[in-house]
Scaffold this active site. Structure first.
Site, short mmCIF file in Angstrom:
data_model
loop_
_atom_site.label_atom_id
_atom_site.label_comp_id
_atom_site.label_asym_id
_atom_site.label_seq_id
_atom_site.Cartn_x
_atom_site.Cartn_y
_atom_site.Cartn_z
N LYS A 142 -3.31 -10.54 -6.94
CA LYS A 142 -4.61 -11.01 -6.45
C LYS A 142 -5.73 -10.06 -6.86
CE LYS A 142 -4.91 -8.81 -1.97
NZ LYS A 142 -5.57 -8.80 -0.68
N LYS B 145 -10.14 -5.26 -4.34
CA LYS B 145 -11.23 -4.29 -4.41
C LYS B 145 -10.72 -2.88 -4.61
CE LYS B 145 -11.93 -4.71 0.58
NZ LYS B 145 -12.87 -5.15 1.57
N LYS C 150 0.81 -1.22 0.00
CA LYS C 150 0.00 0.00 0.00
C LYS C 150 0.84 1.27 0.00
CE LYS C 150 -4.35 -1.71 1.83
NZ LYS C 150 -5.35 -1.65 2.86
P1 AMP Z 1 -9.86 -7.38 1.96
O1 AMP Z 1 -10.51 -7.31 0.64
O2 AMP Z 1 -8.38 -7.20 1.85
O3 AMP Z 1 -10.51 -6.55 3.02
O4 AMP Z 1 -10.02 -8.88 2.43
C1 AMP Z 1 -11.16 -9.44 3.05
C2 AMP Z 1 -11.02 -10.94 3.10
O5 AMP Z 1 -11.07 -11.48 1.77
C3 AMP Z 1 -9.71 -11.44 3.70
O6 AMP Z 1 -9.93 -12.63 4.43
C4 AMP Z 1 -8.86 -11.72 2.50
O7 AMP Z 1 -7.88 -12.69 2.74
C5 AMP Z 1 -9.90 -12.21 1.49
N1 AMP Z 1 -9.46 -11.87 0.12
C6 AMP Z 1 -9.26 -10.63 -0.39
N2 AMP Z 1 -8.88 -10.69 -1.67
C7 AMP Z 1 -8.83 -12.00 -1.99
C8 AMP Z 1 -8.50 -12.72 -3.18
N3 AMP Z 1 -8.17 -12.10 -4.30
N4 AMP Z 1 -8.55 -14.06 -3.13
C9 AMP Z 1 -8.91 -14.71 -2.01
N5 AMP Z 1 -9.22 -14.10 -0.86
C10 AMP Z 1 -9.19 -12.77 -0.84
#
Ligand code: AMP
Ligand code: TRP
Length: 329
Positions: A197, A200, A114
């Site tokens: 990955k 969002k 980030k």
């Molecule tokens: P975040 O979007 O970073 O707030 O992540 C929320 C949850 O979704 C966390 O448990 C992450 O590990 C999971 N997560 C986020 N992006 C991915 C992705 N591309 N593939 C699998 N899990 C994800």
């Protein structure tokens, strides 16, 4: 609450939740909520570690709660709550700040990502401290298992280290938690770039499929998804784009990658992509119907009840911590 083992997890109310969040995190939670005493949090304190708009934050906070519910988290079995409604999280974070080392936080990959190669100019201290707040979330509830996507493993490791360090310094206080990362769906990659990955915060909407994308958008995005050279549908490491698409197909259809390969022998990317979009929409359409049926009032009510349910646990643990560090109550 019961004496089942406890799980805790959370998602930030920022950006658009996508199928990676669902497959990597939420889908696992649904299965675990029968076996474990489950706490699922909307981590709004984490969401303000980057520049944010208050109105959007309010909207997204409710949206995440509704997504939890529409995906199948049952408020009778699991507590769903908003992090900022239980002030003990921030308070424990402060105490943990005094035992974490700068160097530990400087190593965190999410922080490095980030901040673009660790340049900290213009970056808020909250973003640096983010993993400590996450450790507080987990440790406050005597959590044993933390179901997250693979990208969060390092943060859970830090929570483990801090639990052990605190216990060593002040006596047995925290349970040392474990990350639980499911094999399939653990890392869904970007549709426009399979080396990163699905995210969002991606700049292009062709990176992800949002949980609120309509059927036409899903078709369009899948059609545009990058693929590898060649025309055969094969699941292999040297075809990372295709591997990612097959993984998504497998996760939503319940078929194995081998079965999917077999389905497409002698057929090309065109057929594969059309049917992949269908498989995704077969999940998204009913999910979105459920989502639309949940009112703001219903969600707020569930969130308040959730906070009521977990607050006594947080209060008890924090009181224990404060006593151990020498605060007068
Ligand atoms: P975040 O979007 O970073 O707030 O992540 C929320 C949850 O979704 C966390 O448990 C992450 O590990 C999971 N997560 C986020 N992006 C991915 C992705 N591309 N593939 C699998 N899990 C994800
Ligand atoms: N940092 C997590 C993420 O970005 C969200 C989170 C905050 C979390 N606190 C947590 C996940 C506690 C599990 C447990 O995905």
């Amino acid at each position: 609450m019961t004496n089942k083992k406890r799980i805790f997890s959370g998602i930030q109310p920022s950006g658009n939740l996508h199928i990676g969040n669902y497959l990597g995190a939420i889908a696992n939670w649904i299965k675990l909520q029968d076996e474990f005493e489950s706490i699922f949090c909307v981590v709004d304190l984490h969401a303000i570690t980057v520049p944010q708009d208050p109105e959007t934050l309010r909207k997204k906070t409710l949206e995440i709660a509704k997504i939890y519910l529409a995906a199948g988290i049952d408020p009778k079995k699991s507590a769903i709550f908003i992090q900022s409604q239980v002030s003990e999280h921030a308070e424990l974070c402060w105490i943990l700040n005094t035992i974490v080392k700068m160097s530990e936080l400087e190593k965190m990959t999410q922080f490095k990502d980030k901040t673009q190669a660790g340049v900290s100019e213009g970056i808020g201290v909250g973003l640096f401290d983010y993993p400590v707040l996450m450790a507080a979330d987990i440790l406050l509830y005597g959590t044993e298992v933390v179901p997250v996507g693979e990208d969060q493993k390092q943060h859970v490791e830090l929570a483990r280290d801090l639990a052990k360090r605190f216990n060593h310094k002040f006596g047995e206080t925290f349970i040392v938690p474990k990350a639980f990362i499911k094999e399939e769906g653990m890392r869904v990659m970007g549709l426009d770039d399979p080396t990163k990955k699905m995210s969002k915060s991606a700049t292009s909407e062709y990176n992800y499929i949002s949980l609120t994308d309509d059927a036409e958008t899903v078709k369009r995005k899948i059609k545009k998804a990058v693929t590898d050279s060649g025309s055969e549908i094969v699941f292999s490491d040297d075809k990372p784009a295709l591997k990612n698409l097959i993984n998504i197909y497998a996760s939503f259809s319940g078929k194995t990658p081998k079965e999917i390969e077999a389905l497409y022998v002698g057929r090309g990317y065109g057929d594969f992509k059309t049917e992949l979009a269908q498989v995704i929409n077969n999940f998204l359409t009913p999910f979105q119907e459920k989502l639309a049926a949940i009112t703001d009032e219903d969600a707020l009510e569930i969130l308040r009840a959730g906070a009521e349910k977990v607050r006594p646990l947080a209060k008890a643990k924090l009181a224990e911590v404060k006593k151990k560090v020498g605060f007068i109550s």
